[in-house]
Structures are given as structure tokens and as C-alpha cells.
Scaffold this active site. Sequence first.
Site, PDB file in Angstrom:
ATOM      1  CG  ASP A   1     -10.241 -15.472   4.394  1.00 42.20           C
ATOM      2  OD1 ASP A   1      -9.280 -16.029   4.944  1.00 42.20           O
ATOM      3  OD2 ASP A   1     -10.130 -14.466   3.667  1.00 42.20           O
TER       4      ASP A   1
ATOM      5  CE1 TYR B   1      -7.053  -6.826   2.377  1.00 43.72           C
ATOM      6  CE2 TYR B   1      -6.306  -8.823   3.472  1.00 43.72           C
ATOM      7  CZ  TYR B   1      -6.120  -7.836   2.528  1.00 43.72           C
ATOM      8  OH  TYR B   1      -5.023  -7.867   1.720  1.00 43.72           O
TER       9      TYR B   1
ATOM     10  CE1 TYR C   1      -4.086  -1.902   0.222  1.00 41.15           C
ATOM     11  CE2 TYR C   1      -2.647  -3.420   1.384  1.00 41.15           C
ATOM     12  CZ  TYR C   1      -3.822  -3.160   0.714  1.00 41.15           C
ATOM     13  OH  TYR C   1      -4.716  -4.164   0.544  1.00 41.15           O
TER      14      TYR C   1
ATOM     15  CE  LYS D   1      -2.278 -12.213   6.699  1.00 44.19           C
ATOM     16  NZ  LYS D   1      -3.543 -11.800   6.109  1.00 44.19           N
TER      17      LYS D   1
END
Length: 434
Positions: free
Chosen positions: A255, A154, A22, A284
Site C-alpha cells: 500500500d 493504516y 473522525y 493521495k
Amino acid sequence: MPEPLSPAGLRALDRAHVWHPYGPMPGRQEPLVVESASGVRLRLAEPAHGQHELIDGMSSWWSAVHGYNHPVLNEAARDQLGRMSHVMFGGLTHEPAVRLAARLVEITPEPLQHVFLADSGSVSVEVAVKMCLQYWRSAGRPAKQRLLTWRGGYHGDTWQPMSVCDPEGGMHELWSGALPRQVFADEPPSGFDAEPDDAYATHLRELIAHHADELAAVIVEPVVQGAGGMRFHSPAYLRVLREACDAHGVLLVFDEIATGFGRTGKLFAAEHAGVSPDVMCVGKALTGGYLTMAATLCTTAVADGISRGEVPVLAHGPTFMGNPLASAVACASIDLLLGQDWAQEIKRIEAGLRDGLAPAAELPGVRDVRVLGAIGVVQLDHEVDMESATRATVREGVWLRPFRDLVYTMPPYVTGDEDVARICRAVCAAAREG
Ligand SMILES: *Cc1c(COP(=O)(O)O)cnc(C)c1O
């Protein structure tokens, strides 16, 4: 060996050529240069605000649950490196990937039996969506192509995941016109322990019923919404989703890329609700933060459905699918986790976060303090000033990465009590000065 770059030279090249998450080009912030990492500490190439080492309060974005430079994970990587780092997965297979897939089937909810080993979390979400759309196509229901999610989520930065991220959360708003248009429910009411709200449950049921003919799946992060706002909700809503999806012929995707592998106090957050999804993504912490890998698991009903279609294959196959090195480390990381009383460690960290973050509630500008498992969040009533917040945490010898109005931590599970306390002091300092 090439000459090592000086920290200043390295930073100059970094700003000129390297994108960061970002970030703008050229870079505006001065990133800290990390030289090495061990246990829960990042070692800097040059001191910052008097600190040579920083305790990592982020687990490198939920991933490094065992800390850095772990002898067991290092050994697993070295051992696999001596055999092969990678080999293509088309037409070939190997023990690390097969072992990992079998292990994932064993430790996730029972109905999940088939595993797609992807190379990142976002890709595993793409695969999950493709599975669901193809399932309905194969079933002769090609109109079922849309997804439903709740706001505040997200799911990653590639195209399909972006379409189910919070549409107003800021990060992907720019693309709202170009993305597939999904169905959004309101944000789930806050509070893990909060009494479930009947009106909200009705809202979910009605929305699913209303759009059932065009919905392939509902996709949500169970219990904790991570990068969309670090919010916790009652597991009861997951049961509502399961029932409504079953009643109206819609698949359910969880998720668990952030929540998986113990972070919320259960091995997978779905266990808080006692429900199993049709498709589930993990990532992750899968490799203990060593290498990039994620996985999409599905039920036999979903796999069989796809296989009965006019195109009886799942047309997806990344170059680095099932990467042996990542698979071997993932197996070692899972064994390491399950070989200890991990739930006790999460409880210990949870207690430390509750104690250490309690004073934040008294600070001016703090709107909410919340803790669940090894996740601690301080929400401000204003946007964090990144520069002063980062300065405040680094001075305390801690690495944190606040965003929006949130200063938060999800430390490695091996973080000792004193280090947890220090992380909490840093969170409070950032809340005060950010
Ligand atoms: C981080 C994350 C992703 C994306 O994973 P990447 O490996 O960054 O692509 C997807 N979903 C959730 C819930 C995440 O936290």
C-alpha cells in the site's frame, strides 16, 4: 451566483449538518474556514490568532505535493473540462485514463502491468484484496481468504481496509468483533537505518509459513507506516516478506498510497528494498491533491490467474472509475514531478526538517524525533492536546493536524527553505504547548 455565506454563518451550518473526518455530530471543534489556497499557503476567510494565511505543513494529507492552484495542473483540468469532465468507463474508454494507466505501468516496478483506476485509496485497497482472494479462488484454493499484516498499519476506512488497520490503534477498535479476522504480526522494529532484527524476520517467516494455507496475501505499507503511527522501518523486512510469500504461495500487496510519488526519497518506497509486490496501491499524491483518485496495479500472473477462473472477470466497477478529469490532472502531476529533479527537492526538505526539528529532541515530553524524505515526526510521551497544539501552530502561521502522541509534517515538495524552517518552528511549538 448565490450570496456568499459569512464565515460565522458557514461555521454554524457546518456544525449542524456536516460530518468531518473522525468527527462527532454536531461538530465540537471550530474548523477554520479556508477561502482559497495558492502555492503552499491556505488563505483563511477570517484571521485566526492574527494569521490570514497558513503554510500547509500537511500537503492536505500527503496529496498536494506541488502546492495549490498550480498553473500547470489548473491548465490540465481546464483543458479536460472543455472536452468532458466524466464519462462512464463500462464499454467506453478515453485518452486520459489510458495515458495515466500506461504512465503508472512505466514508473512503477516492472512486473506491475495492469491498472485498476479507483475513486479513492480505500477503494483501491478493497480492489487489491478482491484481486488476491479471487486469484486463489480461480486457482482452486478458495480457503485462502485471510490477510496477514503487521501491527501499526493504516489502510483506509472501508471494511476490508479497516480489518488490516492496527487492531489496537484506536480508530477502528470498535469494530474488531464485526470485521474479518486477519493475522497480525508484531509491529516492525523502528528505524529506517536500524540493523535488521533477525528474531523479527524469523517471526514474520514463521507466521507466514504457519498460516500459508489460509492466507491470500500479506499487505503492508512499505518503509513508512502513516496514519497508524508515523513509524519508519528497515526496508530489509520487505525483502523478508517477499521471500516468505514466494516460498509459501502467498501474494504480497504494498500500500503505497501515502509513500508513493517521492515522499520517502524514492519514487516508490518499495525501491528502498529493491523488491516488487504482486499488487500495489497508489493514491493521495496521484492527482497532486486536485481530485480524488487512486489505482491498484497488479502483475500479469495475478491478472491471468483471475482470468482463468470460473468467473473470469474482476467484478468491481465504480461509477466514477477512470474519471477523465482526475486522470488528466494525474498525468500532468506525474509529468510535473518527473520533469524536475524531484529527488533533490526531497533531499533539500529532508535536510531542512532534520535541522529544524533537532531542537525538539531537547524538549520535555518529547520521546522521539525522526525524519525520512519529506516527512518529519515528533513523538511525545503523552496524547497531544489538540486545541493548544493547533493554537500554537496557527500562531506560527502554519497548518498542522497532530494526532494521538504525534506532531508531524509532510510539506508540499515546493515548500521553500524559509517556510520549511517555519513549519519546524510550529512543530516545536506544538510539541512544547500541546
Ligand atoms: C490515506 C490512506 C489510505 C486510504 O485512502 P483514502 O483515499 O483516504 O480512502 C489507505 N492506505 C494508506 C497507506 C493511506 O495513507
